[in-house]
Enzyme design. Structure first.
Site, PDB file in Angstrom:
ATOM      1  N   SER A  13       6.532  -4.338 -18.196  1.00  0.00           N
ATOM      2  CA  SER A  13       6.775  -3.521 -19.384  1.00  0.00           C
ATOM      3  C   SER A  13       8.233  -3.595 -19.795  1.00  0.00           C
ATOM      4  O   SER A  13       9.099  -4.045 -19.040  1.00  0.00           O
ATOM      5  CB  SER A  13       6.385  -2.063 -19.117  1.00  0.00           C
ATOM      6  OG  SER A  13       7.247  -1.486 -18.151  1.00  0.00           O
ATOM      7  N   GLY A  14       8.490  -3.124 -21.021  1.00  0.00           N
ATOM      8  CA  GLY A  14       9.844  -3.007 -21.527  1.00  0.00           C
ATOM      9  C   GLY A  14      10.111  -1.568 -21.915  1.00  0.00           C
ATOM     10  O   GLY A  14       9.192  -0.825 -22.280  1.00  0.00           O
ATOM     11  N   ARG A  15      11.383  -1.170 -21.799  1.00  0.00           N
ATOM     12  CA  ARG A  15      11.752   0.199 -22.148  1.00  0.00           C
ATOM     13  C   ARG A  15      13.020   0.180 -22.994  1.00  0.00           C
ATOM     14  O   ARG A  15      13.947  -0.582 -22.712  1.00  0.00           O
ATOM     15  CB  ARG A  15      12.016   1.027 -20.883  1.00  0.00           C
ATOM     16  CG  ARG A  15      10.767   1.311 -20.077  1.00  0.00           C
ATOM     17  CD  ARG A  15      11.051   1.710 -18.662  1.00  0.00           C
ATOM     18  NE  ARG A  15      11.687   0.638 -17.901  1.00  0.00           N
ATOM     19  CZ  ARG A  15      11.049  -0.430 -17.425  1.00  0.00           C
ATOM     20  NH1 ARG A  15       9.763  -0.576 -17.641  1.00  0.00           N
ATOM     21  NH2 ARG A  15      11.692  -1.363 -16.753  1.00  0.00           N
ATOM     22  N   ASP A 236      18.403  -7.840 -14.368  1.00  0.00           N
ATOM     23  CA  ASP A 236      18.042  -6.440 -14.141  1.00  0.00           C
ATOM     24  C   ASP A 236      18.432  -5.947 -12.752  1.00  0.00           C
ATOM     25  O   ASP A 236      18.867  -4.795 -12.589  1.00  0.00           O
ATOM     26  CB  ASP A 236      16.552  -6.194 -14.421  1.00  0.00           C
ATOM     27  CG  ASP A 236      15.608  -7.143 -13.703  1.00  0.00           C
ATOM     28  OD1 ASP A 236      16.059  -7.925 -12.844  1.00  0.00           O
ATOM     29  OD2 ASP A 236      14.399  -7.110 -14.011  1.00  0.00           O
ATOM     30  N   THR A 237      18.327  -6.809 -11.747  1.00  0.00           N
ATOM     31  CA  THR A 237      18.714  -6.379 -10.408  1.00  0.00           C
ATOM     32  C   THR A 237      20.213  -6.139 -10.310  1.00  0.00           C
ATOM     33  O   THR A 237      20.664  -5.245  -9.589  1.00  0.00           O
ATOM     34  CB  THR A 237      18.284  -7.409  -9.352  1.00  0.00           C
ATOM     35  OG1 THR A 237      16.912  -7.756  -9.570  1.00  0.00           O
ATOM     36  CG2 THR A 237      18.444  -6.854  -7.950  1.00  0.00           C
ATOM     37  N   ASN A 296      15.163 -12.488  -1.930  1.00  0.00           N
ATOM     38  CA  ASN A 296      14.058 -12.147  -2.820  1.00  0.00           C
ATOM     39  C   ASN A 296      12.765 -12.136  -2.015  1.00  0.00           C
ATOM     40  O   ASN A 296      12.373 -13.161  -1.450  1.00  0.00           O
ATOM     41  CB  ASN A 296      13.934 -13.183  -3.944  1.00  0.00           C
ATOM     42  CG  ASN A 296      14.999 -13.027  -4.998  1.00  0.00           C
ATOM     43  OD1 ASN A 296      14.895 -12.193  -5.869  1.00  0.00           O
ATOM     44  ND2 ASN A 296      16.035 -13.851  -4.918  1.00  0.00           N
TER      45      ASN A 296
END
Length: 475
Positions: A13-15, A236-237, A296
């Site tokens: 998803s995106g926010r 993002d991490t 990872n």
């Protein structure tokens, strides 16, 4: 006080989030689905951009004249190619697409594995950009020949918002084409693989103001013309780890837990040696210009894929319901290696994730699980076990004992996972913030705009402002 917009894109998803370091509000959320075309899988990048603009329009309508900047963070490794006019040369492939099957070996025939690691310090995974790009260049040489620009996903979105082409540091390091010692693209690797150096542009650091919104975009979303796009840690991490609410300089590890589990430590310099090569660790760029030395590990991807199958064929479960039935089930009688290649690709109706787990158990002589409760419990226990192995590797490589663990991201909500990590490691766990990537994104923007002086100051505010749950061994 000025507000900032964090656009946080994940694999599911995106926010679009408005906030500062003390509070945040999810203005708009949208699904992010892969798209199958024949036997290939892609990201719907135009659809994603359209959803981002919808969210931005809502944000500026709700907070007129209050938003100072926008920052975007996404998953790593995926990319696009642009022509001389800056237009897309095809749709961006999904990193789980099968076109990288067996490609690593072809690349190693050109550049030995040890040489790639010595040059980049990046973990070997078939989904890395280096193998995706080499596969593309082999299969579509004419398109590759006509390429003028290489951009990762967040760099593309920044370009579409500003008209300015830049490459952000943290996301560039995920490509396995970046040299952390020389602090630039690895010309040695680019030359050996036949990638034109001029495709790979200027690398900027997190916190850099890229530029103002294009006038047409500003008009479309109702934004003031002074709003700027700031590069957070675009991986993002990288943004998530910036939001780790650590209190002091104790030896801690973080687990950024979501579709992937990224488990590691922060270090000012890359750790590239025989042991980090042996254990297949990675050195990705951090928000302060240093490095995230981590591994990872496949995360909740396996449960996500199981849930998709169960929702369609058995019963629709929420993630909280799956955790609850797994908690009630008790200890499972099987373990999987979350990083086994069986679990890499998206499931299909006739090749679904629960069946892959059952096949894995048959092949390894274990009891075959049947129910969603048992399968979910076994996956979570397997993740906790993998985390323990990885922490021991970090301790061996660095010669330092880990004293506490910070679980950030969506997985921090999973109380069963947190409890199991405490149980198997014997270490205290601090869980939260859940929206760590967005919060770190906001923090980097706040620092760039002069609201805070340092990440240390930002982390203090995050620690006070967001819910951090403690799980202690004696409990």
């Amino acid at each position: 006080m000025e507000k900032f917009v964090a656009i946080d894109l994940g694999a599911e998803s995106g926010r679009v989030i408005v906030g500062d370091l003390s509070k945040m509000e999810i203005i708009y959320r949208f699904p992010n689905h892969l798209v199958r075309v024949e036997d290939s899988i892609f990201w719907d990048i135009l659809g994603i951009f359209n959803e981002i603009k919808k969210g931005l329009k809502k944000a500026f309508k709700k907070y007129p004249n209050q938003i100072a900047s926008i920052g975007i963070d996404t998953w790593g490794v995926d990319y696009v190619l642009l022509d001389d006019d800056g237009d897309l040369l095809g749709n961006p492939y999904h990193y789980r697409d099968k076109r990288t099957d067996n490609i690593m070996e072809l690349v190693f025939n050109i550049i030995p594995k040890k040489e790639i690691f010595a040059e980049t310090g990046i973990q070997f995974m078939q989904l890395n950009t280096i193998y995706q790009l080499y596969s593309f260049a082999r299969k579509k040489p004419q398109i590759f020949k006509n390429t003028r620009y290489f951009l990762t996903i967040p760099d593309l979105l920044n370009y579409w918002l500003t008209g300015i082409i830049k490459n952000e540091y943290s996301i560039a390091t995920t490509t396995q084409l970046y040299n952390p010692m020389k602090k630039g693209w690895s010309t040695r690797i680019l030359d050996k693989l036949g990638f034109k150096k001029e495709l790979f542009g200027e690398i900027i650091m997190p916190g850099t103001k890229i530029g103002k919104l294009l006038p047409a975009i500003a008009r479309e979303i109702g934004a003031d013309s002074t709003v700027v796009i700031i590069a957070p840690a675009c991986h993002d991490t990288g943004s998530a780890v910036a939001a780790v609410p650590v209190e002091d300089n104790t030896n801690y590890a973080y687990i950024s837990s979501g579709t992937w589990s990224l488990l590691g430590i922060e270090t000012p310099e890359p750790i590239i040696n025989e042991m980090s090569f042996k254990y297949n660790f990675t050195n990705e760029g951090s928000a302060d210009g240093g490095f995230r030395f981590l591994k990872n590990v496949t995360g909740f991807w396996i449960i996500q894929e199981c849930k998709k199958f169960w929702d369609e064929m058995v019963k629709s479960y929420s993630y909280d319901e799956l955790t609850e039935i797994a908690l009630k089930y008790g200890p499972a009688n099987f373990r999987i290696d979350p990083d086994d290649s069986k679990f890499l690709k998206p499931g299909l109706i006739d090749d679904n994730m629960p069946d892959r787990i059952k096949t894995y158990c048959q092949e390894t002589g274990q009891k075959v699980p049947e129910s969603p409760a048992e399968i979910t419990r076994g996956i979570i226990e397997s993740l906790a076990g993998k985390y323990t192995e990885t922490i021991k590797m970090i301790e061996e490589i660095t010669g330092k004992s880990i004293k506490e663990i910070y679980i950030i991201g969506g997985g921090s909500r999973n109380s069963l996972l947190c409890q199991l990590v405490v149980k198997v490691t014997g270490l205290p766990v601090f869980a939260g913030p859940v929206e760590a990537a967005a919060i770190g994104n906001l923090m980097i923007q706040a620092k760039s705009m002069g609201q805070i002086k340092s990440m240390v100051d930002g982390r203090k505010i995050i620690r006070k402002s967001f819910d951090i749950k403690k799980y202690l061994p004696e409990e």
